[in-house]
Design an enzyme around this catalytic site. Structure first.
Site, short mmCIF file in Angstrom:
data_model
loop_
_atom_site.label_atom_id
_atom_site.label_comp_id
_atom_site.label_asym_id
_atom_site.label_seq_id
_atom_site.Cartn_x
_atom_site.Cartn_y
_atom_site.Cartn_z
N HIS A 78 0.83 -1.22 0.00
CA HIS A 78 0.00 0.00 0.00
C HIS A 78 0.86 1.27 0.00
O HIS A 78 0.52 2.26 0.66
CB HIS A 78 -0.94 0.02 1.21
CG HIS A 78 -1.96 -1.08 1.23
ND1 HIS A 78 -3.24 -0.91 0.75
CD2 HIS A 78 -1.89 -2.36 1.65
CE1 HIS A 78 -3.91 -2.05 0.91
NE2 HIS A 78 -3.11 -2.94 1.44
N ASN A 151 -10.19 -2.69 2.77
CA ASN A 151 -9.97 -2.56 1.33
C ASN A 151 -11.27 -2.18 0.63
O ASN A 151 -12.31 -2.06 1.26
CB ASN A 151 -9.46 -3.89 0.76
CG ASN A 151 -7.98 -4.13 1.06
OD1 ASN A 151 -7.22 -3.17 1.23
ND2 ASN A 151 -7.59 -5.38 1.11
N TYR A 362 1.16 -4.18 12.26
CA TYR A 362 1.14 -2.73 11.96
C TYR A 362 2.02 -1.94 12.93
O TYR A 362 2.82 -1.11 12.50
CB TYR A 362 -0.31 -2.23 11.94
CG TYR A 362 -1.03 -2.80 10.73
CD1 TYR A 362 -1.13 -2.08 9.55
CD2 TYR A 362 -1.52 -4.10 10.74
CE1 TYR A 362 -1.73 -2.62 8.43
CE2 TYR A 362 -2.12 -4.65 9.63
CZ TYR A 362 -2.22 -3.91 8.48
OH TYR A 362 -2.80 -4.46 7.36
#
Ligand code: HEM
Length: 510
Positions: A78, A151, A362
């Site tokens: 991304h 998404n 993350y």
């Protein structure tokens, strides 16, 4: 065909003129990074005209030493994206499902940041490629940061994190040739892992290339949990339904625009917001009780499956509106740190194996990409933070001299009773072992998509798009891929085989 003329001056082209108009006559003087006024900007400090540059030229050192560090590691996935700011507004009461603060009353607004992205390309990659789009929303709530990192598709290619890095590798550059797309890598993996079939069909349908970031839906994709004030847990899925309507781009237009204006979607978002055409989405949820989820014929925590609307209809909750572009892309969007582990009381996760792994990934990557104190960057910072962490690169928060150890007798922060009351209590049991989940039913929902959701003309384009990628791989891999698509629907297999001139009789090697 998109209305596109790159010779027209738009808000993007006028960014500098707009700035000049707004600040006309202000006469700000240049300073160094430490705020010291600069008297000469067009010449270095040299000994005579041809002489060497002096080390005491602090203006030059200040400028160049900053310049050489102006890039950080890009996101491993991304990397190319665009973002904006706005608000979430509650339009429907769902307090029977969650006690989370953003939903506490009708009309309540919570500030948000949204980042859209493509998955596979690098930071400068063209926007209009066939790919999944990221749709990540950061809510700045009274209970801290809450992120939905999803998404523009409700499902994903794989459902076990053990396969995630391999899947991403096959989307990215071949490590030897440094070329992407490597069609052998992609189709080899996809045909060997049948659970990819559902998402592959979506990616090669018209929705694989949206007209803009504004013209697509967003999904949380995973199943999460909502906990209400009585402590009752419901499973939930998130949907952001575009109010601009779904619009896509043909492969042909996308290819041309990728060359003419690689930042087409980025430009579109900035222009729309600059001209007051604020994009918005209706935020909906699907909800199930634990008992309903147990009775489903499919696994409600399987990321390759949707919850059928017949099992759980969409419930409107509110809307998100984007009305402000970043004033500096790098500061506010490149440095934004989305994380599925950013959760608030009343909202939690589910027993989805992929989601469990994402809870780790993350924070880990942000600490590498943005540094230990990425949470203190203004775009990421919560309204209040009281914890026992201190120091590290880039610290700006002092926490007012509070103790940095727990427990303590000096008025340090204490536990939040409401957060404790809203913690889910999940009865978990089973044997600890590795179970390959790729052998579940991988085709029923893909078949529903092919036969019930897609119209005839969309099915024609799906086949064309699949053939366009499949024709670039080996016959052996083509055959294996087709044998999977054949299990979606016989006619899909037949059409692909005919288009690729493959005979009916073949031996599939797995
Ligand atoms: C185990 C599976 C996964 C892992 C390990 C993973 C890991 C990552 C990593 C390392 C990043 C870069 C983050 C950054 O540098 O800021 C990222 C970004 C992202 N991921 Fe995942 N991911 C996984 C699955 C998924 C799934 C299933 C979705 C969607 C349903 C998703 C959506 C996104 C989005 C939208 C971003 C970009 C966030 C932004 O705009 O800053 N990821 N992921």
């Amino acid at each position: 065909m998109p209305n596109f003329n790159h010779f027209v001056r738009d808000s993007v082209s006028n960014q500098l003129s707009d700035y000049a108009e707004k600040h006309e006559g202000e006469q700000t003087s240049i300073t160094t990074g430490s705020g010291n006024p600069v008297g000469e900007k067009d010449a270095s400090l040299t000994v005579g005209y041809h002489g060497p540059t002096l080390l005491q030229d602090v203006m030059l050192l200040d400028d160049l030493s900053h310049f050489t560090k102006e890039r950080n590691p890009e996101r491993v996935v991304h990397a190319k994206g665009a973002g904006a700011f706005g608000y979430f507004e509650v339009t429907h009461d769902i307090t029977q499902y969650t006690a989370a603060k953003p939903f506490s009353e009708l009309g309540k607004r919570t500030p948000i940041a949204v980042r859209f992205s493509t998955v596979a390309g690098e930071r400068g990659y063209p926007d209009t490629v066939r790919d999944v789009r990221g749709f990540a929303v950061k809510f700045y709530t009274e209970d801290g940061i809450w992120d939905i990192v999803g998404n523009n598709t409700p499902v994903f290619f794989v459902k076990d994190a053990a396969l995630f890095s391999s899947f991403i590798h096959v989307l990215k550059r071949n490590p030897v040739t440094n070329v992407r797309v490597d069609y052998d890598m992609f189709w080899d993996f996809v045909s060997l892992r049948k659970e990819t079939t559902h998402q592959t069909l979506i990616t090669f349908s018209d929705r694989g290339i949206p007209r803009s970031y504004r013209h697509m839906h967003g999904y949380g994709s995973h199943t999460y949990s909502f906990i209400n004030a009585q402590g009752v847990l419901h499973w939930v899925k998130y949907h952001f339904i575009t109010n601009q309507e779904i619009q896509n781009m043909s492969s042909k237009d996308a290819l041309r625009i990728a060359g003419e204006d690689p930042d087409f979607h980025t430009r579109d978002l900035y222009n729309a917001i600059s001209t007051g055409d604020y994009p918005s989405w209706t935020f909906c949820i699907q909800v199930m009780t634990q008992e309903q989820a147990q009775k489903l014929s499919y696994d409600p925590f399987d990321l390759t499956k949707v919850w059928l609307h017949a099992d759980s209809p969409l419930i409107p909750v509110g809307r998100i509106v984007l009305n402000k572009s970043p004033s500096n892309y790098f500061a506010e969007i490149e440095q934004i740190a989305m994380d599925v582990a950013h959760l608030i009381p009343g909202i939690d996760i589910s027993p989805d194996r992929m989601l469990q792994a994402r809870m780790f990934a993350y924070r880990d990557t942000h600490q590498y990409r943005l540094g230990t104190n990425y949470n203190q960057l203004s775009v990421n910072s919560a309204y209040r933070v009281h914890n026992y962490s201190r120091d590290g690169y880039g610290t700006v928060v002092s926490q007012g001299g509070a103790p940095n150890y727990h427990p303590n007798s000096f008025e340090g922060p204490v536990i939040d009773k409401r957060a404790r009351a809203l913690s889910p209590c999940l009865p978990l049991h089973g044997d600890a072992k590795r179970i390959d989940s790729g052998h579940d039913d991988n085709f029923s929902q893909a078949r529903l998509l092919y036969t019930r959701v897609l119209k005839e003309d969309e099915r024609v384009r799906l086949v064309e798009n699949l053939v366009d990628w499949l024709k670039r791989t080996t016959k052996k891999i083509q055959r294996r891929a087709i044998s999977n698509f054949e299990q979606v629907h016989k006619s899909l297999g037949t059409k692909l085989r005919e288009a690729l001139n493959l005979s009916e009789e073949f031996h599939i090697e797995f």
